[in-house]
Design an enzyme around this catalytic site. Structure first.
Site, PDB file in Angstrom:
ATOM      1  N   HIS A  59      68.370   8.261  -5.757  1.00 46.53           N
ATOM      2  CA  HIS A  59      67.436   7.133  -5.836  1.00 46.53           C
ATOM      3  C   HIS A  59      66.077   7.448  -5.207  1.00 46.53           C
ATOM      4  CE1 HIS A  59      70.421   4.528  -7.514  1.00 46.53           C
ATOM      5  NE2 HIS A  59      71.190   4.536  -6.439  1.00 46.53           N
ATOM      6  N   ASP A  95      76.965   9.195 -11.372  1.00 41.82           N
ATOM      7  CA  ASP A  95      77.073   8.073 -10.441  1.00 41.82           C
ATOM      8  C   ASP A  95      76.989   6.765 -11.223  1.00 41.82           C
ATOM      9  OD1 ASP A  95      76.428   7.656  -7.177  1.00 41.82           O
ATOM     10  OD2 ASP A  95      75.776   6.003  -8.458  1.00 41.82           O
TER      11      ASP A  95
END
Length: 245
Positions: A59, A95
């Site tokens: 992220h 993910d």
């Protein structure tokens, strides 16, 4: 109280879930160094490596952080591989959350392919990115693939997405593969929505191994402590079983 420091912090933090403490930079720095060391090992002997580090990284953007991520370990590893002579690197993010930081870093580059399989962003973090319409720009046009999945897609949906990713990576003619290995799509994960099981992760590892590429696995999400290790081990065992390791 709002201060100049807190306002400046808001320029770089896109989510409020990622506090910074005394040891944060040290942890993030050495996590990135672990990814670089693992990349060196793959480049040197061709065998797969697994980077087990925390905090996760996918992220983290070029100039922003969030989602528990400070430095993007997978992106750092991919760039290091390029610096060592790899011509075309593919990053496959499995993910449950979209790898928005990785996408941001390479969105306008044609030498690194980014593929992310994740839960639909309309209902899942990071919410504002991860749509199939985001395909890259400039030199990177066509080198970003997002495959969002509906809730409870299960292994059938995830496996079909992996087949699509396989075609994209093969067509890109990658010579190295970095896998952002998140296991938070498992059925007992507190925020899990895709409903995968531990045996499913073994089959996912087999599908990744079928690509036949030199591979670096970089740890990302996974928060159900009782099954994280089992799921990671299942991916790696499935991968090694496919390549004969």
């Amino acid at each position: 109280m709002i201060t100049a420091t807190s306002l400046k912090l808001g320029q770089y933090a896109y989510a409020t879930d990622t506090p910074i403490g005394d040891g944060s930079w040290q942890a993030a720095y050495w996590g990135a160094q672990t990814a670089i060391s693992a990349a060196n090992a793959v480049m040197k002997d061709g065998e797969a490596s697994f980077c087990l580090g925390r905090p996760p990284g996918h992220h983290a953007h070029r100039a922003r952080y969030g989602g528990y991520c400070l430095l993007n370990n997978a992106a750092i590893a991919a760039q290091h591989m390029r610096a060592l002579g790899a011509e075309r690197v593919a990053i496959l993010d499995i993910d449950q959350d979209h790898g928005d930081g990785t996408q941001d870093i390479f969105y306008q580059r044609g030498d690194v392919l980014t593929v992310s399989i994740h839960a639909e962003p309309d209902h899942h973090f990071p919410f504002f990115t991860g749509y199939a319409s985001e395909t890259g720009a400039g030199d990177g046009a066509g080198t970003n693939l997002n495959i969002p999945l509906a809730a409870n897609a299960g292994f059938a949906g995830f496996s079909a997405a992996l087949d699509q990713a396989h075609q994209k990576i093969t067509g890109f003619d990658a010579d190295m593969l970095v896998v952002s290995l998140g296991v938070n799509a498992h059925e007992v994960e507190p925020l899990g929505t895709l409903g995968l099981t531990t045996p499913d992760y073994s089959a996912i590892g087999q599908q990744i191994g079928s690509l036949g590429l030199r591979t670096l696995f970089v740890m990302e999400g996974g928060y159900a402590h009782d099954v994280i290790g089992q799921n990671v081990a299942a991916v790696l065992a499935g991968y090694l079983g496919t390549i004969g390791g």
